[in-house]
Design a protein around this motif. Structure first.
Motif, PDB file in Angstrom:
ATOM      1  N   LYS A 172       0.825  -1.107  -0.269  1.00 37.80           N
ATOM      2  CA  LYS A 172      -0.305   0.072  -0.093  1.00 37.80           C
ATOM      3  C   LYS A 172       0.877   1.090   0.009  1.00 37.80           C
ATOM      4  O   LYS A 172       1.749   1.510   0.744  1.00 37.80           O
ATOM      5  N   LYS A 181     -10.723   7.032  -4.813  1.00 40.94           N
ATOM      6  CA  LYS A 181     -10.681   5.680  -4.573  1.00 40.94           C
ATOM      7  C   LYS A 181      -9.352   5.094  -5.285  1.00 40.94           C
ATOM      8  O   LYS A 181      -8.700   5.461  -6.249  1.00 40.94           O
ATOM      9  N   PRO A 182      -8.842   3.970  -4.480  1.00 36.89           N
ATOM     10  CA  PRO A 182      -7.474   3.821  -4.723  1.00 36.89           C
ATOM     11  C   PRO A 182      -7.260   2.884  -6.000  1.00 36.89           C
ATOM     12  O   PRO A 182      -8.611   2.507  -6.557  1.00 36.89           O
ATOM     13  N   SER A 183      -6.164   2.932  -6.704  1.00 32.53           N
ATOM     14  CA  SER A 183      -5.873   2.042  -7.515  1.00 32.53           C
ATOM     15  C   SER A 183      -5.441   0.572  -7.244  1.00 32.53           C
ATOM     16  O   SER A 183      -4.663   0.614  -6.172  1.00 32.53           O
ATOM     17  N   LEU A 184      -5.293  -0.408  -8.082  1.00 34.29           N
ATOM     18  CA  LEU A 184      -4.897  -1.708  -7.672  1.00 34.29           C
ATOM     19  C   LEU A 184      -4.367  -2.413  -8.863  1.00 34.29           C
ATOM     20  O   LEU A 184      -5.132  -2.718  -9.509  1.00 34.29           O
ATOM     21  N   TYR A 252      -2.492   0.274  -4.494  1.00 31.15           N
ATOM     22  CA  TYR A 252      -2.447  -1.145  -3.836  1.00 31.15           C
ATOM     23  C   TYR A 252      -1.695  -2.121  -4.852  1.00 31.15           C
ATOM     24  O   TYR A 252      -2.103  -1.891  -6.324  1.00 31.15           O
ATOM     25  N   SER A 282     -15.043  -0.014  -3.568  1.00 32.77           N
ATOM     26  CA  SER A 282     -14.121   1.042  -2.822  1.00 32.77           C
ATOM     27  C   SER A 282     -12.864   1.212  -3.462  1.00 32.77           C
ATOM     28  O   SER A 282     -12.020   2.398  -3.495  1.00 32.77           O
ATOM     29  N   ILE A 283     -12.687   0.633  -4.837  1.00 27.73           N
ATOM     30  CA  ILE A 283     -11.761   0.758  -5.582  1.00 27.73           C
ATOM     31  C   ILE A 283     -11.878   1.138  -6.920  1.00 27.73           C
ATOM     32  O   ILE A 283     -12.926   0.830  -7.407  1.00 27.73           O
ATOM     33  N   ILE A 286      -9.253  -1.970 -11.106  1.00 32.17           N
ATOM     34  CA  ILE A 286      -8.124  -3.328 -11.091  1.00 32.17           C
ATOM     35  C   ILE A 286      -7.427  -3.653 -12.097  1.00 32.17           C
ATOM     36  O   ILE A 286      -8.201  -4.065 -13.276  1.00 32.17           O
ATOM     37  N   LEU A 562     -14.906  -5.464  -5.003  1.00 36.85           N
ATOM     38  CA  LEU A 562     -14.138  -4.251  -4.749  1.00 36.85           C
ATOM     39  C   LEU A 562     -14.448  -3.066  -5.666  1.00 36.85           C
ATOM     40  O   LEU A 562     -14.177  -2.063  -5.572  1.00 36.85           O
ATOM     41  N   THR A 563     -14.682  -3.351  -7.115  1.00 36.04           N
ATOM     42  CA  THR A 563     -14.827  -2.529  -8.157  1.00 36.04           C
ATOM     43  C   THR A 563     -15.768  -3.056  -9.456  1.00 36.04           C
ATOM     44  O   THR A 563     -15.781  -4.510  -9.770  1.00 36.04           O
TER      45      THR A 563
END
Length: 607
Positions: A172, A181-184, A252, A282-283, A286, A562-563
């Motif tokens: 992280k 929102k985060p990237s993964l 992430y 939340s993402i 991905i 998650l997305t």
């Protein structure tokens, strides 16, 4: 202007606008309307099994004629609504800083060494491995983790690293804007085994990580699947941090350790942790391995990220029969019966299908639109292009929902294996075993059938049972299909097997097809714009970014909650040539650099 009558739209010659119709034309029109009445009558009759042969032939002919007529009639509003639209094609999107590792010979040599060192660590996933903290075969992952830590120090200094279920990695890199929102990014550590029988077929040993500088290739198991992707992710993240990148959006990096055996202990567990901490949807996006690559289709420059993947179904078939001395065998031993069961399955392959829900239909329509708009290079001839030909007729059929079965049948009959199996369920008998001694009748035979499915698992199981029950009846076997209990079939006295013989069908592993990620979002537009920047079309042509599906499965199927934006895409021009899962797996180092460059650009563009 007067409203056109329906007859003016039919494929008959008239002279209404210019004078009196000829007598022959009138007869042709009369014959045509008689045929229409016949079509209506035939189609209105019940399609029961008791229909006479003549009636069945009439219905088939009527259906064919109905389709022919539909080619000349305008689509209804409902039919037009069913035809997918090609995703809007954004302009190329350049990042604030455009990194070009593919043009840096020093970087290429150094990265080849880093990828080769990762390949040298045999992080193999075997079927039937024990618990991650107990099975000693997992210990090699500790060596791999040490390699990552020493090779990419900035990532390990500036990120929070958690190890999930012992060997799963979750990095992280915290962002500065918690509202984003985060990237993964996902890439797995494990590789498939190398059979001992194939060792002498490798140009370079499978875990040598050998770099052929002249050819620009890194050799070895995992160089493409999936250490090539994982190393490219780490290279891009390390370079970003070296540039002083402080992301607004949290990043992430997820790396499972058992993707090649289903991902149930790695990515699934990491996904569960993220879901508990962050919640659903939340993402932002991905990115995982996969897709059908970057290249040219029917003269059109394309990039084909997968927005969904087929489901998975392993079914075990067990045949049990009385034993005895082989000098007095029945007409068919248990092995012979199993061979007939396998033959029955292979004689009835699954039907190819194109539906509005299929990303492949959208992809084909995108390519057809580009061809019709004159955006294709000179079209390849049938001799030059293998597989399905997107002819003018096929392009017309793609816009007519009633003709989609015809297109699917044509692809199934003429397409490459990739073209065929992205629109149909595959079935492969991959494991079989039985018998113990040359003079002893086999009492137990098993076979494992792997199916990558576009339908639901229940539908496939029911179909499999329908195909196999007549064979079981022929040999007098009791059938226990998927735990529904045994039923005794007729015919035991004819085969000599006896009533004690049985067929059991059971599910070993299954997962449903994943829902397709949307292509009408700003997130997909950012993905497409980045692709177009890093991989422009040839000779100034635009590269079309179109959705497809995965024939295989990836770790991202465990992250669906998650997305909505999950893309499976190997962002380079070499992946399809890299011999994944087979002898002489390798990765072109310049294509590896393309992957790292793309990830660098994507993270900057999303920031």
């Amino acid at each position: 202007m007067e409203k056109a009558h329906s007859r003016d739209l039919l494929p008959v010659t008239t002279a209404c606008s210019y004078g009196t119709r000829s007598r022959s034309s009138s007869w042709r029109n009369l014959a045509f309307y008689v045929l229409l009445i016949a079509v209506g009558w035939a189609l209105s009759q019940p399609a029961s099994l008791e229909l006479s042969s003549l009636h069945r032939v009439a219905r088939t002919a009527a259906s064919d004629l109905d389709l022919l007529v539909s080619d000349y009639l305008p689509l209804s509003a409902a039919q037009k609504h069913r035809v997918p639209k090609c995703p809007a094609q954004p302009a190329a999107l350049a990042p604030a800083i455009d990194w070009r590792p593919d043009l840096n010979d020093t970087w290429l040599s150094e990265s080849a060494a880093r990828l080769g060192a990762a390949v040298q660590i045999p992080t193999i996933s075997y079927d039937g491995m024990g618990e991650p903290g107990e099975d000693t075969r997992f210990q090699v992952f500790a060596t791999f983790h040490e390699h990552l830590a020493s090779t990419y120090p900035l990532i390990h200094e500036r990120s929070e690293l958690r190890k999930i279920n012992t060997w799963g990695l979750l990095y992280k890199v915290a962002g500065t804007d918690a509202s984003l929102k985060p990237s993964l990014l996902a890439a797995h550590q494990d590789v498939v085994p190398v059979p001992d029988e194939t060792l002498d077929q490798w140009e370079h040993p499978p875990f040598s990580g050998y770099y052929d500088e002249q050819k620009g290739l890194v050799w070895g198991r995992g160089s493409s699947d999936d250490k090539g992707m994982l190393v490219a992710v780490m290279e891009a993240a390390e370079y970003l941090l070296a540039e002083g990148w402080a992301p607004k959006r949290t990043l992430y990096i997820l790396s499972g350790f058992d993707e090649e055996v289903g991902g149930g202990r790695g990515a699934m567990e990491i996904g569960r942790v993220l879901l508990e901490e962050l919640g659903e949807d939340s993402i932002e996006f991905i990115l995982d391995e996969g897709g059908l690559g970057i290249g040219q289709e029917h003269g059109v420059d394309v990039a084909m990220p997968a927005v969904g993947e087929k489901g998975y179904l392993d079914v075990k078939m067990d045949v049990r029969a009385p034993g005895g001395h082989s000098s007095m065998p029945p007409d068919h031993t248990a092995i012979g019966i199993m061979s007939k069961l396998v033959e029955a399955l292979e004689a009835k392959p699954h039907e190819a299908k194109l539906t509005p829900q299929s990303p492949v239909l959208t992809h084909l329509i995108c390519v057809a639109d580009a061809i019709d708009a004159g955006h294709a290079a000179s079209r390849p001839t049938r001799k030059q292009q293998e597989g399905f030909q997107l002819t003018k007729k096929m392009r017309k059929y793609l816009r007519n929902p009633r003709r989609w079965p015809s297109v699917a049948m044509t692809i199934d009959a003429t397409g490459t294996r990739v073209e065929r199996f992205i629109i149909k369920t595959s079935q492969a008998v991959d494991v079989i075993g039985g018998g113990a001694k040359a003079n002893a009748l086999p009492e137990y035979v098993s076979a494992l059938v792997n199916q990558r499915i576009i339908e639901g698992t229940e539908e496939i199981m029911q179909r499999m049972e329908r195909v196999l029950r007549p064979v079981a009846k022929r040999f007098g076997l009791k059938v226990d299909a998927f735990g529904k209990g045994s039923s005794l079939q007729d015919g035991a006295q004819q085969t000599g097997v006896g009533a004690s013989g049985s067929l059991t069908l059971s599910v070993v592993e299954s997962s449903e097809p994943t829902p397709a990620s949307p292509t009408n979002t700003s997130a997909f537009a950012t993905l497409a714009g980045t692709i177009k920047h890093v991989f422009p079309g040839e000779n100034g042509r635009e590269r079309l970014v179109t959705p497809v599906i995965m024939t295989g499965n990836t770790d991202s199927r465990h992250l669906l909650k998650l997305t909505r934006n999950i893309w499976k895409f190997n962002p380079n021009t070499y992946s399809s040539k890299s011999a994944k899962h087979t002898v002489n797996e390798n990765m072109g180092i310049r294509s590896h650099a393309e992957t790292a460059r793309f990830i660098h650009a994507l993270l900057r563009n999303f920031d």
